[in-house]
Design a protein around this motif. Structure first.
Motif, PDB file in Angstrom:
ATOM      1  N   ALA A  21       3.445   6.043 -11.073  1.00  0.00           N
ATOM      2  CA  ALA A  21       4.410   6.261  -9.982  1.00  0.00           C
ATOM      3  C   ALA A  21       5.761   5.655 -10.356  1.00  0.00           C
ATOM      4  N   ASN A  38      -7.643   8.173  -5.066  1.00  0.00           N
ATOM      5  CA  ASN A  38      -7.914   6.734  -4.932  1.00  0.00           C
ATOM      6  C   ASN A  38      -8.003   6.004  -6.266  1.00  0.00           C
ATOM      7  N   ASN A  76       3.622   2.848  -3.699  1.00  0.00           N
ATOM      8  CA  ASN A  76       3.432   3.892  -4.704  1.00  0.00           C
ATOM      9  C   ASN A  76       3.719   5.291  -4.157  1.00  0.00           C
ATOM     10  N   PRO A  77       3.192   5.640  -2.962  1.00  0.00           N
ATOM     11  CA  PRO A  77       3.572   6.945  -2.415  1.00  0.00           C
ATOM     12  C   PRO A  77       5.081   7.082  -2.268  1.00  0.00           C
ATOM     13  N   HIS A 129       0.794  -1.210   0.000  1.00  0.00           N
ATOM     14  CA  HIS A 129       0.000   0.000   0.000  1.00  0.00           C
ATOM     15  C   HIS A 129       0.840   1.280   0.000  1.00  0.00           C
ATOM     16  N   SER A 130       2.000   1.216   0.661  1.00  0.00           N
ATOM     17  CA  SER A 130       2.802   2.444   0.749  1.00  0.00           C
ATOM     18  C   SER A 130       3.891   2.514  -0.321  1.00  0.00           C
ATOM     19  N   SER A 189      -5.837   3.986  -9.459  1.00  0.00           N
ATOM     20  CA  SER A 189      -4.618   3.192  -9.544  1.00  0.00           C
ATOM     21  C   SER A 189      -3.508   4.049 -10.164  1.00  0.00           C
ATOM     22  N   CYS A 190      -2.321   3.986  -9.572  1.00  0.00           N
ATOM     23  CA  CYS A 190      -1.246   4.885 -10.017  1.00  0.00           C
ATOM     24  C   CYS A 190       0.081   4.162 -10.128  1.00  0.00           C
ATOM     25  N   TYR A 194      -3.152   9.010  -7.007  1.00  0.00           N
ATOM     26  CA  TYR A 194      -3.141   8.368  -5.691  1.00  0.00           C
ATOM     27  C   TYR A 194      -4.112   9.074  -4.739  1.00  0.00           C
ATOM     28  N   ASP A 195      -4.044  10.401  -4.728  1.00  0.00           N
ATOM     29  CA  ASP A 195      -4.901  11.165  -3.807  1.00  0.00           C
ATOM     30  C   ASP A 195      -6.380  11.000  -4.141  1.00  0.00           C
TER      31      ASP A 195
END
Lengths: 249, 386
Positions: free
Chosen positions: B318, B311, B242-243, B239-240, B313-314, B308-309
């Motif tokens: 990314a 919601n 991509n960020p 979950h983290s 898919s990125c 991402y922000d």
């Protein structure tokens, strides 16, 4: 105590100033704008008074176009409580600003007005003094230290050759000098809180102040380009050049 | 489509810029030369509330998105390079699995201290033998009555020398071939130096922010310190990812922008054969190309963040942003040194430091090659190659 802090939106002090193509004014399109640095000092002083429990509310005001609201928000992020934006798309001269501030002071029941001593765009250095005269209040200009003891203020100001300390009573007007304080940088949570603070927008006509210009700008031009210096071989040649060519000795 | 930043984003960047203004080139050079952790800078950032940029407001954060976090990291690395970025990077994105999957009690216990900067955390995922093939990691966490006993080795864990908390992934049950991601669990627990030895890895750049090998022997993690469900840790980690890629891309962008600015300034000052070197097209054109590349990659970084922000898919965006930011970044840092000529090799011109630091986003958090394999598979529909 209720404090009023007027803030002016000016070209950021880091920006290299350019004259517009008509030569009628300074170019402000696509130029970074910020709060007048002296006004930041005024906001900081007001916030410190509030933090010290000596003021209850800080009202931020600005006269100018829609963009002035951003400047008011910057002051909110530093600690201002609410804002009054006097909307005027054209330039407002110091006397008209002083009259508008008097209108707000009367309307809001202000006890203390803290202003920057001058704005870095026109360097007029007039609004604070004019406001004090219009209100018939005491004034302490170019303050480098402010102490508040209930309704009595001690203000230190920088003068030629030393420091002068004035004692004055509220209500009064103070204008800030550079060394009064070092303004804080807004923290991220305070920037977020600033979004929720209220700004009342009011067209300049509602204040009843005649803001028609009394000054006419004839021309604005860039300073002459500095021409390069030159080297001389010795003192004799220097004296000769100053005598014969420059003609100053 | 509006490409301009909002007033709020501009305000935020102005204020951040003022906040970090005093940390100048010499500060960062000194940190790099003496391997000194930039604690003053980190404290300034923490005091200004910036560590909580993407954290929930009820714990002291500002609840902004990865977009704002990326803008912030662009500016921070533009000023202080990877040294500045890495000194706070983990606090910005690391706690997101706690935010998403932690219990209310855990969030209350952990997040305020992370946001205020009181807690420094490190992230222990990679192992000496497993690298990117995370499901094969060997660190084990064995459940006892009220704690897990963790044993294993980790590598490339940054800031472990100054940290008081560790986020660590370990196997809580055997790897099954059919479902290899199952059985990994994520913990956030005290960095107990009696059970963890952190050995510094001397490295090419960013000496100020330590990177370590961890030897973990019988680390007791109370059962209250497991994040989410036992065995589901890998999915929390994913979950983290991509960020993190978006932030690393933003950091690479900032470093490259910093290098380009120095090259341009030098080209505008340095005279050879009685003319400014910036008048030469062989100097100008690569710098102009660098500008164009940076503008384009900035758009992709912000697009990935925006997805991402919202919601959406990125993953592809990314990864592509991190790939391009690192490719362009390497070229631009090299060009910045070349523009300076011999001076570019001198530390006092700072570009060699940026060049060394640019290798980090090039190599991490995932190799350029694996990014391409991912894009080939996910964006182009080619067969999975790894």
């Amino acid at each position: 105590m209720k404090i009023l802090v007027p803030v002016k939106r000016v070209i950021d002090y880091n920006v290299k100033i350019r004259v517009n193509s008509e030569g009628s004014a300074v170019e402000t399109n696509n130029v970074k704008m910020s709060m007048n640095p002296f006004d930041e000092i005024a906001v900081e002083e007001a916030v410190r008074l509030k933090e010290a429990g000596k003021a209850e509310e800080i009202i931020i005001t600005s006269v100018g176009d829609k963009g002035s609201q951003e400047t008011i928000r910057t002051a909110f992020a530093m600690g201002g409580d609410r804002g009054i934006h006097i909307l005027n798309d054209s330039n407002t001269e110091p006397l008209a600003v002083a009259k508008i501030l008097k209108y707000i002071v009367d309307k809001e029941g202000i006890d203390l007005v803290i202003l920057g001593k001058q704005a870095i765009d026109d360097d007029s250095n007039q609004t604070g003094q004019m406001l004090a005269a219009l209100l018939n209040w005491p004034q302490a200009t170019f303050a480098s230290k402010v102490e508040v003891n209930s309704s009595e203020l001690k203000v230190t100001r920088e003068i030629d050759g030393g420091l002068e300390t004035l004692k004055l009573n509220l209500p009064c007007v103070i204008t800030t000098d550079l060394r009064l304080n070092e303004p804080r940088y807004a923290s991220l949570p305070n920037i977020m809180k600033a979004k929720k603070k209220q700004i009342i927008e009011m067209p300049i006509s509602d204040t009843g102040v005649d803001s028609s210009p009394r000054l006419e700008t004839l021309k604005v031009e860039e300073p002459a380009v500095r021409s390069g210096g030159r080297k001389v071989a010795d003192v004799d040649e220097l004296i000769n050049v100053l005598k014969e060519e420059v003609g100053i000795i | 489509m509006d490409f301009s930043l909002s007033n709020e984003q501009n305000d935020l960047l102005n204020s951040l810029n003022n906040t970090i203004h005093d940390y100048d080139d010499n500060y960062w050079l000194h940190c790099d030369n003496t391997s000194k952790y930039p604690i003053e800078f980190v404290n300034t950032i923490a005091e200004g509330g910036w560590l909580g940029i993407a954290m929930p407001t009820e714990f002291g954060g500002s609840n902004l998105g990865v977009t704002e976090a990326a803008l912030m990291m662009m500016l921070i690395s533009e000023k202080g390079g990877m040294t500045a970025a890495s000194s706070i990077h983990m606090n910005i994105f690391g706690p997101s699995s706690i935010v998403k999957f932690g219990t209310k009690e855990q969030k209350e216990r952990w997040l305020p201290n992370i946001i205020s900067g009181k807690t420094k955390m490190c992230f222990a995922v990679t192992e000496p033998d497993t690298g990117l093939d995370t499901t094969r990691l060997k660190t084990k966490a064995e459940r006892n009555e009220n704690y897990y006993l963790i044993n294993g080795r980790k590598i490339w864990t940054s800031t472990a020398q100054i940290t008081n908390k560790i986020m660590i992934i370990a196997r809580t049950s055997k790897r099954e071939n059919g479902n290899p991601t199952n059985g990994l669990s994520l913990f956030y627990t005290d960095f107990n130096r009696d059970s963890i030895e952190a050995r510094i890895i001397n490295k090419m750049g960013r000496a100020a922010v330590d990177t370590n090998e961890l030897f973990i022997d019988d680390l007791k993690a109370p059962i209250e310190d497991i994040i989410g469900e036992e065995g589901k840790g890998f999915s929390y980690l994913i979950h983290s990812l991509n960020p993190e890629r978006i932030l690393v891309a933003a950091e690479a962008y900032g470093i490259a922008k910093n290098a380009l600015e120095r090259a341009v300034n030098y080209a505008n000052e340095r005279s050879v054969f009685d003319r400014l070197i910036g008048k030469n097209q062989s100097i100008q054109h690569p710098l102009a190309e660098a500008w164009a590349k940076l503008e384009s990659v900035k758009l992709l970084i912000l697009k990935a963040a925006n997805l991402y922000d919202n919601n959406k898919s990125c993953g592809v965006e990314a990864n592509a942003a991190k790939f391009l930011a690192a490719e362009y970044g390497m070229e631009i840092c090299k060009q910045a040194i070349a523009t300076h000529g011999g001076m570019g090799y001198a530390k006092e011109y700072h570009v060699e430091r940026l060049f060394r630091e640019m290798m980090i986003p090039y190599l991490a958090p995932v190799s350029q090659q694996l990014v391409l394999s991912y894009i080939a598979e996910k964006a182009l529909g080619l067969p999975k190659s790894y």
